[in-house]
Design an enzyme around this catalytic site. Sequence first.
Site, mmCIF file in Angstrom:
data_model
loop_
_atom_site.group_PDB
_atom_site.id
_atom_site.type_symbol
_atom_site.label_atom_id
_atom_site.label_comp_id
_atom_site.label_asym_id
_atom_site.label_seq_id
_atom_site.Cartn_x
_atom_site.Cartn_y
_atom_site.Cartn_z
ATOM 1 C CE LYS A 61 -22.432 36.339 -29.781
ATOM 2 N NZ LYS A 61 -22.455 36.987 -28.460
ATOM 3 C CD GLN A 105 -23.479 40.266 -27.077
ATOM 4 O OE1 GLN A 105 -23.853 39.273 -27.692
ATOM 5 N NE2 GLN A 105 -22.203 40.506 -26.832
ATOM 6 C CG ASP A 128 -22.728 33.425 -23.480
ATOM 7 O OD1 ASP A 128 -22.088 33.144 -24.513
ATOM 8 O OD2 ASP A 128 -23.309 34.512 -23.297
#
Length: 310
Positions: A61, A105, A128
């Site tokens: 990422k 994460q 997200d």
Amino acid sequence: MSDLKARFADRIIDGKAFAEGLRARIGAAVGEIKVAHGLTPSLAVVLVGEDPASQVYVRNKGRAAEAAGIVAADHRLDATTSQDELLALVATLNDDPTVHGILVQLPLPDQIDPAAVIDAIDPAKDVDGFHVVNTGRLATGQMSGPNAALVPCTPLGCRMMLEDRLGDLSGLEAVVLGRSNIVGKPMAQLLTQASCTVTVAHSRTRDLAAVCRRADILVAAVGRPQMVQGDWIKPGAAVIDVGINRVPKPTDDDPDKMGLVGDVDFDAAIAVAGAITPVPGGVGPMTIACLLANTVTAACRQNGVEAPVW
Ligand code: NDP
């Protein structure tokens, strides 16, 4: 390329190539936004602990963000980090006007409640799309304007690939296999908004094969290696395989070799489907590209700049 892949090449939805194109468009948009508005989108990625798969995801990422001209900052915390310590970092990132996107994460170590952490992220920076404000906006169809939903990256990428391949999705019968908050539910919301007739199937669904066979669009997100068989698929259907499952793939040279397979039996499915995403090289690359798109969108909205349409 395997014989089957070569024979049915036009049926493969190449997520890797699609993601490369999207990332190039994001990079161009970032360049224009910098020149026109003096704004450089930035993403903070928080990793707690040393889970090897998470480390790979976080590294990928970060690299993808930087390649698109987005500033990416890694925050790596020890596996013993307390929930309060993580919440304190999230609060600092929320308050920092130079940080536009925050990604924590998952999974998190057992001592930390992921829901408490997601709740603590400023919804405007929740790239997200997991915060209840964003899931609520998605569920109520608040998809444009400064307070529009930030949409979870995986289903967003799936919808982009479906629309690219099929055009208008309205009226199509869609079956989403899986009802998780990060894939199944938001995927069903997006397909409903696209005017599909949507069925959400799960572990309690009776006669799953028959339900799947109804689908013009079948999205499999169950986490069960190659569960969806060829005869579960309606001839000509578009199949999106979200699953990422690590399984033994022994070769003559390496009997212990591991490899990735999806939730769909690809070799059986490609002979029946009209279009299908491979694993790897399908949904995964699009998820990362959509994270970048969400970061740019979030940066624009926070600074009163019109967000690009991806
Ligand atoms: P979850 O485990 O959170 O959800 C799985 C869903 O599948 C649940 O709704 C479950 O039903 C359903 N399910 C499980 N077993 C069966 C079964 N035998 N029959 C019918 N339904 C079943 O998984 P996620 O949604 O997080 O992920 C799904 C897959 O997608 C995983 O392989 C994951 O690695 C992958 N993934 C890939 C991403 C990418 O970028 N490509 C991103 C995110 C996930 P129930 O609710 O009844 O338990």
